[in-house]
Design a protein around this motif. Structure first.
Motif, short mmCIF file in Angstrom:
data_model
loop_
_atom_site.label_atom_id
_atom_site.label_comp_id
_atom_site.label_asym_id
_atom_site.label_seq_id
_atom_site.Cartn_x
_atom_site.Cartn_y
_atom_site.Cartn_z
N LEU A 179 43.53 78.98 24.75
CA LEU A 179 42.70 77.78 24.66
C LEU A 179 42.99 76.89 25.87
O LEU A 179 44.13 76.50 26.12
CB LEU A 179 43.03 77.01 23.38
N TYR A 180 41.94 76.57 26.63
CA TYR A 180 42.04 75.59 27.71
C TYR A 180 41.52 74.25 27.20
O TYR A 180 40.42 74.17 26.63
CB TYR A 180 41.23 76.04 28.92
N ILE A 181 42.31 73.20 27.40
CA ILE A 181 41.95 71.86 26.92
C ILE A 181 41.64 70.98 28.11
O ILE A 181 42.53 70.68 28.92
CB ILE A 181 43.09 71.24 26.08
N ALA A 182 40.38 70.57 28.25
CA ALA A 182 39.97 69.67 29.33
C ALA A 182 40.37 68.25 28.94
O ALA A 182 39.80 67.67 28.02
CB ALA A 182 38.47 69.77 29.56
N GLN A 183 41.32 67.70 29.65
CA GLN A 183 41.91 66.42 29.27
C GLN A 183 41.10 65.26 29.81
O GLN A 183 40.68 65.26 30.97
CB GLN A 183 43.34 66.35 29.79
N SER B 160 43.63 69.42 33.94
CA SER B 160 43.58 68.01 34.30
C SER B 160 42.67 67.79 35.50
O SER B 160 42.77 68.52 36.50
CB SER B 160 44.99 67.50 34.64
N PRO B 161 41.79 66.79 35.45
CA PRO B 161 40.93 66.49 36.60
C PRO B 161 41.71 65.80 37.70
O PRO B 161 42.76 65.19 37.46
CB PRO B 161 39.87 65.57 36.00
N ALA B 162 41.21 65.86 38.91
CA ALA B 162 41.84 65.14 40.02
C ALA B 162 41.52 63.65 39.95
O ALA B 162 42.35 62.81 40.31
CB ALA B 162 41.36 65.72 41.36
N ARG C 137 44.36 76.43 40.56
CA ARG C 137 45.80 76.18 40.47
C ARG C 137 46.27 76.03 39.01
O ARG C 137 47.47 76.06 38.75
CB ARG C 137 46.15 74.91 41.25
N GLN C 138 45.33 75.85 38.08
CA GLN C 138 45.71 75.58 36.70
C GLN C 138 45.45 76.76 35.74
O GLN C 138 46.03 76.82 34.66
CB GLN C 138 44.97 74.34 36.18
#
Length: 350
Positions: free
Chosen positions: A275-279, A307-309, A331-332
């Motif tokens: 599961l990828y969680i877009a924070q 995590s967004p930049a 990178r993530q």
């Protein structure tokens, strides 16, 4: 003295009435009462279960605040609303409520927004989505393009309605605005709700109204879905957040839960392994992330935070561009998912 468990059970039988009386700054969404917090602050971080569906788990009256991690029952709500700390005082207030001292205001409240509640059912959500048009060539497509989202493959869960009803509050007349309509579904693909984003009719973004985004129907545990998940799924709060991610990860299945509270309670597919969680960079988003991480770990699912930049992934897409967004995701992601899902960089000169 009536035991606390018995008082809580009796209050649960009138869960919506309790919420309307003590959490009157909130509103009903499907089977839940949504409000800012247990102290009756306006908002959407806290949700209270109002009843139990025929095939759903959940105890009426139980609540959780996704922003703080607090949870409890209706006795806790009464205690916080009235500033009470001793159980004898809390029980006395609960008994006054159960004896009917709230009845007259409650009848007025129910009458004032009966039409709004009737229009928010899953059946109404299904009718609205059925009446909407495919996205291609519509104002909704133009709106998404304006947000930098140009890759709209696999977005059958989004449609456009040229004259969608909008009512500012229970005492105002109904208006009509164009709207993007999103279909909320359960894990089996059955529609349980809908989300509306009202749009400016001249193509200048969202409509100039107080609440240009609203959801209806049964939402908790469900989501707006883009692709059907197998072993890997990316989840987040907003539709535009997930569509922005999908521009860089066009083959990864994604789900937008529509709020931090609903993200924290999202149901997992049985086949899910990662599961990828877009924070989202805010306290409510942090709490939803932590809750989801704990639930995934308990279910034996690998969970990874994206995590967004900048503030969110849509801002990354709009301000930095698709190549920078993809580089940040590279990178993530797990290495095997980079090869499997990430769009290849453009060739030189293109």
């Amino acid at each position: 003295m009536i035991p606390a468990a018995e008082l809580a059970r009796r209050l649960a039988d009138q869960a919506e009435a309790v919420c309307r009386h003590y959490l009157f700054n909130g509103h009903r969404e499907g089977r839940y009462w949504c409000v800012g917090d247990v102290r009756n602050t306006p908002g959407r971080s806290m949700f209270v279960r109002l009843d139990r569906g025929e095939c759903e788990r959940g105890t009426p009256g139980r609540w959780m605040d996704a922003a703080t991690g607090e949870y409890g029952d209706l006795l806790d709500i009464i205690a916080k609303a009235r500033g009470l700390t001793r159980f004898t005082d809390i029980a006395a207030e609960a008994l006054r409520f159960l004896d009917g001292s709230h009845a007259q205001p409650e009848r007025v409240s129910r009458q004032s927004d009966a039409g709004q509640r009737a229009s928010g059912t899953p059946d109404a959500a299904r009718r609205l989505f059925a009446l909407a048009h495919p996205l291609a060539g519509t104002l909704a497509e133009k709106y998404l393009h304006g947000r930098g989202i140009t890759n709209l493959h696999g977005t059958a869960s989004l449609r456009f309605h040229p004259r969608c009803y909008y009512r500012p509050d229970a005492h105002s007349p109904t208006e009509t605005w164009p709207a993007m309509i999103a279909c909320v579904t359960d894990l089996a693909g059955h529609q349980t709700g809908a989300h509306r984003t009202w749009l400016d009719p001249f193509g200048h973004g969202k409509a100039p109204i107080d609440t240009p985004r609203r959801a209806m129907g049964k939402l908790l545990g469900h989501a707006v879905r883009f692709g059907w998940s197998g072993e890997v799924l990316a989840v987040g709060e907003g539709i535009e957040t997930m569509l922005s991610l999908r521009c860089a990860l066009p083959h990864m299945s994604m789900a937008a839960a529509l709020s931090s509270a609903h993200l924290a309670a999202l149901l997992f597919p049985a086949t899910l392994c990662r599961l990828y969680i877009a924070q989202d960079a805010d306290p409510a988003g942090d709490a939803a992330r932590d809750t989801l991480l704990a639930r995934a770990a308990a279910a034996g699912i690998e969970a990874i935070v994206l995590s967004p930049a900048l503030e969110d992934f849509n801002e990354d897409l709009r301000r930095a561009g698709i190549e920078a967004l993809a580089a940040g995701l590279r990178r993530q992601l797990i290495a095997q998912d980079v090869a499997r899902f990430l769009s290849p960089p453009p060739l030189p000169g293109r």
